[in-house]
Scaffold this motif. Sequence first.
Motif, PDB file in Angstrom:
ATOM      1  N   GLU A 393       0.850  -1.194   0.000  1.00 29.40           N
ATOM      2  CA  GLU A 393       0.000   0.000   0.000  1.00 29.40           C
ATOM      3  C   GLU A 393       0.888   1.247   0.000  1.00 29.40           C
ATOM      4  O   GLU A 393       1.871   1.315   0.745  1.00 29.40           O
ATOM      5  N   VAL A 394       0.536   2.230  -0.836  1.00 32.73           N
ATOM      6  CA  VAL A 394       1.304   3.476  -0.933  1.00 32.73           C
ATOM      7  C   VAL A 394       0.373   4.643  -0.634  1.00 32.73           C
ATOM      8  O   VAL A 394      -0.735   4.725  -1.190  1.00 32.73           O
ATOM      9  N   ARG A 395       0.847   5.561   0.251  1.00 31.08           N
ATOM     10  CA  ARG A 395       0.084   6.765   0.596  1.00 31.08           C
ATOM     11  C   ARG A 395       0.994   7.983   0.520  1.00 31.08           C
ATOM     12  O   ARG A 395       2.182   7.901   0.849  1.00 31.08           O
ATOM     13  N   ALA A 396       0.423   9.100   0.115  1.00 31.46           N
ATOM     14  CA  ALA A 396       1.123  10.378   0.198  1.00 31.46           C
ATOM     15  C   ALA A 396       0.918  10.974   1.588  1.00 31.46           C
ATOM     16  O   ALA A 396      -0.095  10.704   2.243  1.00 31.46           O
ATOM     17  N   PHE A 397       1.892  11.783   2.048  1.00 33.04           N
ATOM     18  CA  PHE A 397       1.743  12.416   3.359  1.00 33.04           C
ATOM     19  C   PHE A 397       2.391  13.799   3.328  1.00 33.04           C
ATOM     20  O   PHE A 397       3.251  14.109   2.493  1.00 33.04           O
ATOM     21  N   ASN A 398       1.977  14.630   4.263  1.00 35.96           N
ATOM     22  CA  ASN A 398       2.621  15.912   4.542  1.00 35.96           C
ATOM     23  C   ASN A 398       2.570  16.144   6.046  1.00 35.96           C
ATOM     24  O   ASN A 398       2.281  15.210   6.805  1.00 35.96           O
ATOM     25  N   GLY A 399       2.879  17.358   6.480  1.00 34.03           N
ATOM     26  CA  GLY A 399       2.915  17.619   7.911  1.00 34.03           C
ATOM     27  C   GLY A 399       1.588  17.425   8.604  1.00 34.03           C
ATOM     28  O   GLY A 399       1.536  17.190   9.819  1.00 34.03           O
ATOM     29  N   ALA A 400       0.488  17.507   7.850  1.00 36.03           N
ATOM     30  CA  ALA A 400      -0.829  17.344   8.472  1.00 36.03           C
ATOM     31  C   ALA A 400      -1.213  15.889   8.655  1.00 36.03           C
ATOM     32  O   ALA A 400      -2.134  15.580   9.407  1.00 36.03           O
ATOM     33  N   GLY A 401      -0.531  14.978   7.970  1.00 40.73           N
ATOM     34  CA  GLY A 401      -0.842  13.562   8.135  1.00 40.73           C
ATOM     35  C   GLY A 401      -0.794  12.799   6.829  1.00 40.73           C
ATOM     36  O   GLY A 401      -0.300  13.289   5.801  1.00 40.73           O
ATOM     37  N   LEU A 402      -1.359  11.579   6.856  1.00 39.06           N
ATOM     38  CA  LEU A 402      -1.361  10.693   5.697  1.00 39.06           C
ATOM     39  C   LEU A 402      -2.598  10.929   4.848  1.00 39.06           C
ATOM     40  O   LEU A 402      -3.692  11.177   5.367  1.00 39.06           O
ATOM     41  N   GLY A 403      -2.400  10.812   3.542  1.00 39.33           N
ATOM     42  CA  GLY A 403      -3.521  10.886   2.632  1.00 39.33           C
ATOM     43  C   GLY A 403      -4.200   9.539   2.474  1.00 39.33           C
ATOM     44  O   GLY A 403      -3.836   8.560   3.131  1.00 39.33           O
ATOM     45  N   PRO A 404      -5.191   9.445   1.599  1.00 36.76           N
ATOM     46  CA  PRO A 404      -5.903   8.176   1.413  1.00 36.76           C
ATOM     47  C   PRO A 404      -5.009   7.146   0.728  1.00 36.76           C
ATOM     48  O   PRO A 404      -4.120   7.496  -0.059  1.00 36.76           O
ATOM     49  N   PRO A 405      -5.215   5.859   1.012  1.00 38.97           N
ATOM     50  CA  PRO A 405      -4.393   4.825   0.372  1.00 38.97           C
ATOM     51  C   PRO A 405      -4.849   4.580  -1.061  1.00 38.97           C
ATOM     52  O   PRO A 405      -6.018   4.759  -1.416  1.00 38.97           O
TER      53      PRO A 405
END
Length: 534
Positions: A393-405
């Motif tokens: 599983e691959v997810r994008a993230f930034n300082g606010a948290g993880l995005g949807p898978p």
Amino acid sequence: ATSITAAPEDSEVRVGDEVILRCAASYDPMLDITFIWAIDFRVIDFNAEWQHYERVMNEDGVGDLRIKNAQIWHEGRYTCTAQTVVDKDTAYADLKVVGVPGPPGVLRIEEIGDTWVRLLWSKAAEHNSPILYYTIQTRHFWALNEDDWRNASTSPTILYGTMEKADVTDLYPWMVYQFRIIATNEYGSGEASIPSLKIKTWDAPPVVSPTDVAGYGGRNGEIIITWNPVQPWYFYGKKFGYIVAFKPHDAYDWWYETISDPETRRYVHRDSYFIPTEEDFQVREFQVKIKSFNVKGDGPYSLTKVIYYPRDVPTESPTDVYARPVSSTEAVVWWLPVVDTGTGLQQYIEGYQVKYWRKYDDPEPGANRIFVPGTVNQTRLENMLPDSHYLIEVRAFNGAGLGPPGEHCEMFTKRPPPSEPPRMWRYVSWTGQWLYVWWDHIQYDWLGNVSFPLYYKVMFRKTGYIYGKVYITGWHFMDFPMPQFGDYELMVRGRYEGGDGPVRMISIKGKASLTTTTINFLFLLLLALCITGL
């Protein structure tokens, strides 16, 4: 009468070389003649000084002197005396020994500054060759070992052989140093002087700022700022620390925070004012810079870095996730990155989280996780189990948290290589010139639990070495030139779809070693036969 016919001549010899002083005489053949050698009127005792001196008496009436491995103390006036019971004759010759200079005298510190030190020394022994120049070396407190001496910058740059004073420059302020000096002539560099006493340069304001300044926005008004700390030799004084400055991109005033721990590499600041608003679209920009300070003053700021505080977690997921097994324990996965949110602007992404676990055997919360930067769209998965069914599983993230898978990618790792190495045999030709090696050919079982064999790896290396020559072959035999000297190791392993198999190793002795072993064996056998006969 006894008379010297070939007198020794004045000679010059380099340290470590050999020289022969000639001496021959005519005398009454009815008498015995003896040649007596002396250095600076001290008679040479050939029995006690055999390591340095040797008589050379090739023929009657000749008594040459050989000086082996000439050293500085061999220099002087040599006297050859040809003596019978009736009379004697004497001849002289001066021997000059040339070589590298001796060590300079005691090194003294005359004056200390923040980045320079003034040194004094006494001239080194020339050893019959003028000193061309001196080299000053330094060793500071953070040297890796006691022999970590480095050539120093000096003023003047070239220290001629007539000089006995110089300034050592480009030193670190507030650093403990030792110094030594080496003299050089046309024959090379001599021994270094005795190291000086340890001194400490004066302190000064720092000139180096932290590097790799970065950061990101978190949650609830948090800003996380990171950097690489300054190395200890750049502290330049007591009470070293950092001043972190930051502000929103559209603000005028800076916020300042002082950090007194020089090893700190992370700072977190929380302020609800920093939370992005509707006017900030996706992210809010911040400017960050850091400088160092000590008791003497402040250093320069680092380059200003722009960091981002996202309004929300990524809303898009990576697509087209694909994985390919590399071996029984590794795989490569790649994906299409998150690029557009539908508004024509790239969505703010700091990186991607790659999570993988066995579909039927592992719980998802305990899955392995890898984080990669947002500029990367592939990575290698390691520490996987052989012949297993994995979900990725691959997810994008930034300082606010993880995005949807994204959609889960399924993949099977390859079967493992066998646990046992192939058996191996060897044979040396009757001429002793060739070494023949062969091993078990791997038979693949299509219904077994072992991966498919591809080829063989054969390494031939000298005993005690890590690296050697590697051969790749599809056959199960090879021949090599028999090594003449030394001990060697020959290793064979199979290469499978699931990776490298275990190694089989044999030791090989060179022809010289085999000959010595054979002679020892025959000697022991003969000794045993003799004892049995007795």
